[in-house]
Design a protein around this motif. Structure first.
Motif, PDB file in Angstrom:
ATOM      1  N   GLU A 160     -19.012  12.564  19.012  1.00 46.64           N
ATOM      2  CA  GLU A 160     -18.263  12.564  20.261  1.00 46.64           C
ATOM      3  C   GLU A 160     -18.578  11.269  20.990  1.00 46.64           C
ATOM      4  OE1 GLU A 160     -17.650  16.416  22.695  1.00 46.64           O
ATOM      5  OE2 GLU A 160     -19.152  15.270  23.813  1.00 46.64           O
ATOM      6  N   VAL A 161     -17.566  10.462  21.238  1.00 45.51           N
ATOM      7  CA  VAL A 161     -17.734   9.181  21.930  1.00 45.51           C
ATOM      8  C   VAL A 161     -17.047   9.280  23.288  1.00 45.51           C
ATOM      9  CG1 VAL A 161     -17.254   6.701  21.877  1.00 45.51           C
ATOM     10  CG2 VAL A 161     -17.815   7.904  19.753  1.00 45.51           C
ATOM     11  N   ALA A 162     -17.835   9.133  24.349  1.00 43.54           N
ATOM     12  CA  ALA A 162     -17.308   9.248  25.710  1.00 43.54           C
ATOM     13  C   ALA A 162     -16.530  10.553  25.881  1.00 43.54           C
ATOM     14  CB  ALA A 162     -16.431   8.052  26.048  1.00 43.54           C
ATOM     15  N   GLY A 163     -17.044  11.619  25.266  1.00 46.23           N
ATOM     16  CA  GLY A 163     -16.420  12.923  25.400  1.00 46.23           C
ATOM     17  C   GLY A 163     -15.257  13.185  24.463  1.00 46.23           C
ATOM     18  N   GLN A 164     -14.901  12.212  23.601  1.00 51.18           N
ATOM     19  CA  GLN A 164     -13.768  12.372  22.693  1.00 51.18           C
ATOM     20  C   GLN A 164     -14.259  12.478  21.262  1.00 51.18           C
ATOM     21  OE1 GLN A 164     -10.485   9.954  23.728  1.00 51.18           O
ATOM     22  NE2 GLN A 164      -9.342  10.315  21.843  1.00 51.18           N
ATOM     23  N   LYS A 165     -13.748  13.451  20.519  1.00 52.72           N
ATOM     24  CA  LYS A 165     -14.193  13.714  19.153  1.00 52.72           C
ATOM     25  C   LYS A 165     -13.633  12.680  18.188  1.00 52.72           C
ATOM     26  CE  LYS A 165     -14.059  17.374  15.629  1.00 52.72           C
ATOM     27  NZ  LYS A 165     -13.576  18.758  15.357  1.00 52.72           N
ATOM     28  N   LEU A 166     -14.514  12.146  17.335  1.00 52.61           N
ATOM     29  CA  LEU A 166     -14.125  11.227  16.268  1.00 52.61           C
ATOM     30  C   LEU A 166     -14.657  11.758  14.950  1.00 52.61           C
ATOM     31  CD1 LEU A 166     -13.717   9.175  18.701  1.00 52.61           C
ATOM     32  CD2 LEU A 166     -14.401   7.406  17.091  1.00 52.61           C
ATOM     33  N   VAL A 167     -13.834  11.670  13.911  1.00 52.56           N
ATOM     34  CA  VAL A 167     -14.237  12.103  12.578  1.00 52.56           C
ATOM     35  C   VAL A 167     -14.359  10.880  11.675  1.00 52.56           C
ATOM     36  CG1 VAL A 167     -13.139  14.349  12.868  1.00 52.56           C
ATOM     37  CG2 VAL A 167     -11.843  12.471  11.839  1.00 52.56           C
ATOM     38  N   ALA A 168     -14.880  11.109  10.468  1.00 53.12           N
ATOM     39  CA  ALA A 168     -15.062  10.008   9.518  1.00 53.12           C
ATOM     40  C   ALA A 168     -13.749   9.288   9.283  1.00 53.12           C
ATOM     41  CB  ALA A 168     -15.625  10.538   8.205  1.00 53.12           C
ATOM     42  N   GLY A 169     -13.804   7.945   9.340  1.00 53.22           N
ATOM     43  CA  GLY A 169     -12.621   7.141   9.138  1.00 53.22           C
ATOM     44  C   GLY A 169     -11.940   6.711  10.422  1.00 53.22           C
ATOM     45  N   GLN A 170     -12.554   7.005  11.561  1.00 53.23           N
ATOM     46  CA  GLN A 170     -11.975   6.608  12.840  1.00 53.23           C
ATOM     47  C   GLN A 170     -12.880   5.621  13.574  1.00 53.23           C
ATOM     48  OE1 GLN A 170     -11.212  10.556  14.722  1.00 53.23           O
ATOM     49  NE2 GLN A 170      -9.039   9.996  14.579  1.00 53.23           N
ATOM     50  N   MET A 171     -12.252   4.623  14.203  1.00 50.76           N
ATOM     51  CA  MET A 171     -12.947   3.637  15.027  1.00 50.76           C
ATOM     52  C   MET A 171     -12.478   3.772  16.469  1.00 50.76           C
ATOM     53  SD  MET A 171     -12.885  -0.575  14.836  1.00 50.76           S
ATOM     54  CE  MET A 171     -14.114  -0.718  13.509  1.00 50.76           C
ATOM     55  N   ALA A 172     -13.417   3.847  17.392  1.00 49.20           N
ATOM     56  CA  ALA A 172     -13.099   3.844  18.814  1.00 49.20           C
ATOM     57  C   ALA A 172     -13.386   2.453  19.367  1.00 49.20           C
ATOM     58  CB  ALA A 172     -13.935   4.877  19.555  1.00 49.20           C
ATOM     59  N   VAL A 173     -12.345   1.777  19.845  1.00 53.62           N
ATOM     60  CA  VAL A 173     -12.508   0.497  20.519  1.00 53.62           C
ATOM     61  C   VAL A 173     -12.763   0.798  21.991  1.00 53.62           C
ATOM     62  CG1 VAL A 173     -11.465  -1.726  21.056  1.00 53.62           C
ATOM     63  CG2 VAL A 173     -10.969  -0.612  18.864  1.00 53.62           C
ATOM     64  N   LEU A 174     -13.842   0.249  22.535  1.00 54.60           N
ATOM     65  CA  LEU A 174     -14.327   0.651  23.849  1.00 54.60           C
ATOM     66  C   LEU A 174     -13.855  -0.299  24.944  1.00 54.60           C
ATOM     67  CD1 LEU A 174     -17.981   1.468  22.746  1.00 54.60           C
ATOM     68  CD2 LEU A 174     -15.987   2.989  22.745  1.00 54.60           C
ATOM     69  N   GLN A 175     -13.691   0.246  26.117  1.00 56.11           N
ATOM     70  CA  GLN A 175     -13.367  -0.566  27.279  1.00 56.11           C
ATOM     71  C   GLN A 175     -14.585  -1.410  27.668  1.00 56.11           C
ATOM     72  OE1 GLN A 175     -12.127   2.232  30.264  1.00 56.11           O
ATOM     73  NE2 GLN A 175     -10.100   2.523  29.362  1.00 56.11           N
ATOM     74  N   PRO A 176     -14.375  -2.610  28.178  1.00 54.46           N
ATOM     75  CA  PRO A 176     -15.509  -3.471  28.540  1.00 54.46           C
ATOM     76  C   PRO A 176     -16.193  -3.008  29.811  1.00 54.46           C
ATOM     77  CG  PRO A 176     -13.427  -4.528  29.102  1.00 54.46           C
ATOM     78  CD  PRO A 176     -13.076  -3.285  28.353  1.00 54.46           C
ATOM     79  N   GLY A 177     -17.471  -3.395  29.931  1.00 56.18           N
ATOM     80  CA  GLY A 177     -18.189  -3.230  31.186  1.00 56.18           C
ATOM     81  C   GLY A 177     -18.826  -1.888  31.421  1.00 56.18           C
ATOM     82  N   LEU A 178     -18.720  -0.959  30.455  1.00 55.46           N
ATOM     83  CA  LEU A 178     -19.253   0.387  30.652  1.00 55.46           C
ATOM     84  C   LEU A 178     -20.199   0.749  29.509  1.00 55.46           C
ATOM     85  CD1 LEU A 178     -15.922   2.224  31.586  1.00 55.46           C
ATOM     86  CD2 LEU A 178     -17.735   1.524  33.177  1.00 55.46           C
ATOM     87  N   ALA A 179     -21.332   1.356  29.839  1.00 59.60           N
ATOM     88  CA  ALA A 179     -22.195   1.938  28.817  1.00 59.60           C
ATOM     89  C   ALA A 179     -21.522   3.203  28.313  1.00 59.60           C
ATOM     90  CB  ALA A 179     -23.567   2.254  29.403  1.00 59.60           C
ATOM     91  N   VAL A 180     -21.500   3.381  26.987  1.00 61.23           N
ATOM     92  CA  VAL A 180     -20.717   4.463  26.393  1.00 61.23           C
ATOM     93  C   VAL A 180     -21.626   5.386  25.583  1.00 61.23           C
ATOM     94  CG1 VAL A 180     -18.809   5.012  24.851  1.00 61.23           C
ATOM     95  CG2 VAL A 180     -18.666   3.006  26.332  1.00 61.23           C
ATOM     96  N   PRO A 181     -21.636   6.689  25.901  1.00 65.05           N
ATOM     97  CA  PRO A 181     -22.479   7.635  25.162  1.00 65.05           C
ATOM     98  C   PRO A 181     -21.834   8.099  23.862  1.00 65.05           C
ATOM     99  CG  PRO A 181     -21.340   8.783  26.933  1.00 65.05           C
ATOM    100  CD  PRO A 181     -20.960   7.329  27.052  1.00 65.05           C
ATOM    101  N   THR A 182     -22.671   8.278  22.826  1.00 67.11           N
ATOM    102  CA  THR A 182     -22.238   8.827  21.544  1.00 67.11           C
ATOM    103  C   THR A 182     -23.136   9.999  21.193  1.00 67.11           C
ATOM    104  OG1 THR A 182     -21.432   6.681  20.761  1.00 67.11           O
ATOM    105  CG2 THR A 182     -21.903   8.341  19.091  1.00 67.11           C
ATOM    106  N   LEU A 183     -22.522  11.135  20.869  1.00 61.92           N
ATOM    107  CA  LEU A 183     -23.248  12.359  20.526  1.00 61.92           C
ATOM    108  C   LEU A 183     -22.831  12.788  19.132  1.00 61.92           C
ATOM    109  CD1 LEU A 183     -24.937  14.952  21.216  1.00 61.92           C
ATOM    110  CD2 LEU A 183     -22.794  15.915  22.126  1.00 61.92           C
ATOM    111  N   ALA A 184     -23.810  13.061  18.259  1.00 58.90           N
ATOM    112  CA  ALA A 184     -23.504  13.530  16.912  1.00 58.90           C
ATOM    113  C   ALA A 184     -23.270  15.037  16.944  1.00 58.90           C
ATOM    114  CB  ALA A 184     -24.643  13.190  15.964  1.00 58.90           C
ATOM    115  N   LEU A 185     -22.071  15.469  16.570  1.00 57.94           N
ATOM    116  CA  LEU A 185     -21.759  16.892  16.512  1.00 57.94           C
ATOM    117  C   LEU A 185     -22.263  17.512  15.211  1.00 57.94           C
ATOM    118  CD1 LEU A 185     -18.122  16.800  17.952  1.00 57.94           C
ATOM    119  CD2 LEU A 185     -20.291  17.169  19.166  1.00 57.94           C
TER     120      LEU A 185
END
Length: 289
Positions: free
Chosen positions: A206-231
């Motif tokens: 889960e990146v910034a509260g949004q679920k990502l599965v294998a094969g997906q890349m999340a491009v992040l907005q600048p200027g913010l620390a972004v949390p990643t949680l392993a589900l």
């Protein structure tokens, strides 16, 4: 916090070997200097696989290639004379600059069988370094800072981040990290670079509260620390850096100049580029436009 999610697309490298291509993407060509990102596998190869699955000799200009494996092994040969086995957790960093050719063969898998899984990325060179002399570097062990905390085993593959610096010679500000995350482990990616992305190679996060599965890349907005949680247990790559300007691509060539791409293509057509030492009996022809 997430600017865009990119799904990998199946791409045939020729000879039957397929990869998941993430970058370049039509709506997002680069992340920092990272201009290309391919996910290989996971795939099981039995002993005796055909040589057609190998990545045969081919050329590059204007970039650095970085090969990184989670499992398996590859045999690198290049036109500078380097012959190097790459194994999990090691880095092959090849600076193409003004021009180089190389091959990556599945020699270990052919002899023994292998579970192959890894990433091949390209890092575009700054304009002032696009025509630098080609070079090859192999790094392992203490060259690549590691840490183990909070259910995450991490490695800095290249660049600098969070007070760490890898021994890999880079030409512009960037970072490239590998995280092995246990279920429920969490990590925050700092905002120290303008462009950043998180790629899931295995598992679910889960990146910034949004679920990502294998094969997906999340491009992040600048200027913010972004949390990643392993589900669940997950393999994650974090990457990015400072933007270096627009780049054009023609097959395996990258440049700030379209004319330079055409010159490189003609050099390859006319066989003016030296093939790898010890691997000069075949090559990949320039694809038809």
């Amino acid at each position: 916090m997430i600017e865009r999610i990119i799904d990998k697309r199946t791409h045939d490298l020729g000879g039957g070997l397929t990869v998941g291509r993430v970058l370049p993407f039509h709506a997002r060509r680069m992340v920092g200097p990272f201009v290309f990102f391919d996910h290989m596998g996971p795939v099981d190869f039995a002993p005796g696989i055909p040589r057609s699955l190998d990545v045969r000799p081919h050329p590059h200009i204007g970039l650095s290639t970085v090969t990184y494996l989670y499992d398996g092994a590859l045999t690198h040969r290049d036109s500078l004379g380097f012959h190097q086995e790459i194994r999990p957790g090691e880095v092959n960093w090849m600076v193409a600059g003004s021009g180089i050719t190389h091959s990556e063969r599945l020699e270990y898998a052919r002899a023994h069988g292998a579970h192959m899984h890894g990433i091949q990325a390209w890092v575009a060179l700054p304009v002032e370094d696009e025509e630098t002399d080609p070079a090859f570097y192999h790094h392992e062990g203490t060259d690549l800072p590691m840490w183990d905390e909070g259910g995450i085993r991490g490695r800095l593959i290249a660049g600098a981040a969070e007070g760490m610096k890898a021994a890999v010679k880079v030409h512009s500000p960037l970072f490239y990290m590998h995280w092995e995350m246990q279920a429920d482990a969490a990590r925050t990616l700092p905002s120290e670079y303008k462009e950043r992305a998180v790629y899931v190679a295995a598992g679910t996060v889960e990146v910034a509260g949004q679920k990502l599965v294998a094969g997906q890349m999340a491009v992040l907005q600048p200027g913010l620390a972004v949390p990643t949680l392993a589900l669940e247990a997950a393999t994650v790559m974090a990457l990015g850096g400072e933007p270096i300007g627009e780049r054009f691509m023609l097959w395996n060539f990258v440049s700030s100049s379209k004319d330079r791409l055409e010159q490189a293509a003609e050099d390859w057509r006319q066989q003016r580029m030296k093939l790898p030492d010890g691997d000069d009996q075949e090559f990949i022809p320039l694809p038809d436009k």
